[in-house]
Design an enzyme around this catalytic site. Structure first.
Site, PDB file in Angstrom:
ATOM      1  N   CYS A  69       0.621  -1.082   0.101  1.00  0.00           N
ATOM      2  CA  CYS A  69      -0.002   0.002   0.166  1.00  0.00           C
ATOM      3  C   CYS A  69       0.762   1.302   0.029  1.00  0.00           C
ATOM      4  O   CYS A  69       0.446   2.337  -0.738  1.00  0.00           O
ATOM      5  CB  CYS A  69      -1.219   0.022   1.169  1.00  0.00           C
ATOM      6  SG  CYS A  69      -0.177   0.181   2.786  1.00  0.00           S
ATOM      7  N   HIS A 106      -1.542   0.758   7.244  1.00  0.00           N
ATOM      8  CA  HIS A 106      -2.029   1.293   5.771  1.00  0.00           C
ATOM      9  C   HIS A 106      -2.134   2.594   5.423  1.00  0.00           C
ATOM     10  O   HIS A 106      -2.150   3.457   5.971  1.00  0.00           O
ATOM     11  CB  HIS A 106      -3.735   0.601   5.688  1.00  0.00           C
ATOM     12  CG  HIS A 106      -4.086   0.720   4.447  1.00  0.00           C
ATOM     13  ND1 HIS A 106      -3.653  -0.082   3.257  1.00  0.00           N
ATOM     14  CD2 HIS A 106      -4.935   1.467   3.887  1.00  0.00           C
ATOM     15  CE1 HIS A 106      -4.376   0.107   2.241  1.00  0.00           C
ATOM     16  NE2 HIS A 106      -5.424   0.880   2.490  1.00  0.00           N
ATOM     17  N   ASP A 121      -7.757   4.636  -3.126  1.00  0.00           N
ATOM     18  CA  ASP A 121      -6.956   3.517  -2.863  1.00  0.00           C
ATOM     19  C   ASP A 121      -6.853   2.794  -3.869  1.00  0.00           C
ATOM     20  O   ASP A 121      -7.820   2.047  -4.465  1.00  0.00           O
ATOM     21  CB  ASP A 121      -7.583   2.973  -1.498  1.00  0.00           C
ATOM     22  CG  ASP A 121      -6.489   1.930  -0.650  1.00  0.00           C
ATOM     23  OD1 ASP A 121      -5.585   1.737  -1.285  1.00  0.00           O
ATOM     24  OD2 ASP A 121      -6.814   1.515   0.487  1.00  0.00           O
TER      25      ASP A 121
END
Length: 255
Positions: A69, A106, A121
């Protein structure tokens, strides 16, 4: 450093002269999810570098690798910023049958457009919204399912992303919490995230290789022991060995 904007466009398959608009972000996110895989191969190989713009550029756009991520969303963040969008990075805590105990590992993107804030995202594995998700609670629907954000103050943040993946989730489930009051001030802050992901025994990404990306009708996921394909709601799974892993890695991910 080369031209990040041109190479990102080349990697996901859009024209160099195409003007990006907010309305066109759905297409950008879908193409990114299909072309740039979520993977932890460099973590498993202990082949890591400091998190900065140049190293992200080289990994994702020069060597054409994927990432986790904090790498994928950092690359998208730089691309959106260069194309005139108002974006910041934000950290969150994943929920997986309970809140993960390794902290705010994250990393996602907040985007402001016409007075509204959206979550963007491209680094959440197979759980990608594929559209900007507004922070006002409105549900968005993509080929991957339904997504919404609820405002809820907890020790993990002040908003929660909820999702209902197509073919997989009959009910809403929690994805992660994030804190809009604590944006990432400097990309170097993500080195802390990388260290946790690399070294913490509770990290889900430092034990076995994993690489996954979306396809036109589902997704594919490769690990050192299995190859799983979702297609139109149907799943097939193949148990594999090391030789087969290398074959599938080359065939499906060109690695």
């Amino acid at each position: 450093m080369g031209d990040l904007n041109a190479l990102f466009r080349k990697r996901i398959g859009i024209r160099e002269d195409e003007k990006l608009t907010f309305e066109g972000l759905d297409d950008i996110l879908e193409k990114t999810g299909k072309k740039i895989p979520f993977e932890n191969l460099s973590i498993i190989a202990a082949n890591l570098t400091d998190i900065n713009k140049e190293n992200i550029f080289n990994k994702i756009l020069v060597r054409n690798e994927g990432g986790v991520c904090y790498e994928l969303n950092a690359a998208l963040y730089f691309f959106l910023e260069e194309n005139g969008f108002e974006v910041t990075l934000v950290r969150g805590v994943i929920y997986n049958q309970g809140w993960m105990t390794i902290g705010r590992t994250h990393v996602a993107i907040l985007l402001k457009h016409e007075g509204r804030t959206y979550l963007v995202d491209t680094g959440f594995g197979g759980n990608l919204p594929l559209k900007p998700v507004p922070l006002n609670g409105e549900t968005v629907t993509s080929q991957n399912g339904e997504f919404r954000i609820t405002r809820e103050s907890t020790e993990h943040g002040n908003y929660i992303l909820e999702l209902k993946l197509k073919y997989k989730d009959p009910d809403w489930k929690i994805g992660y919490a994030f804190d809009t009051s604590k944006p990432v001030g400097n990309i170097a802050e993500l080195n802390e995230v990388q260290t946790i992901i690399k070294e913490n025994p509770q990290s889900p990404f430092n034990k076995h290789p994993l690489i996954t990306c979306l396809t036109g009708n589902g997704n594919i996921t490769l690990t050192d022991t299995s190859f799983t394909r979702w297609a139109d709601g149907k799943v097939t799974k193949e148990d594999i060995d090391g030789k087969r892993f290398k074959e599938l890695l080359k065939r499906h991910f060109d690695r």
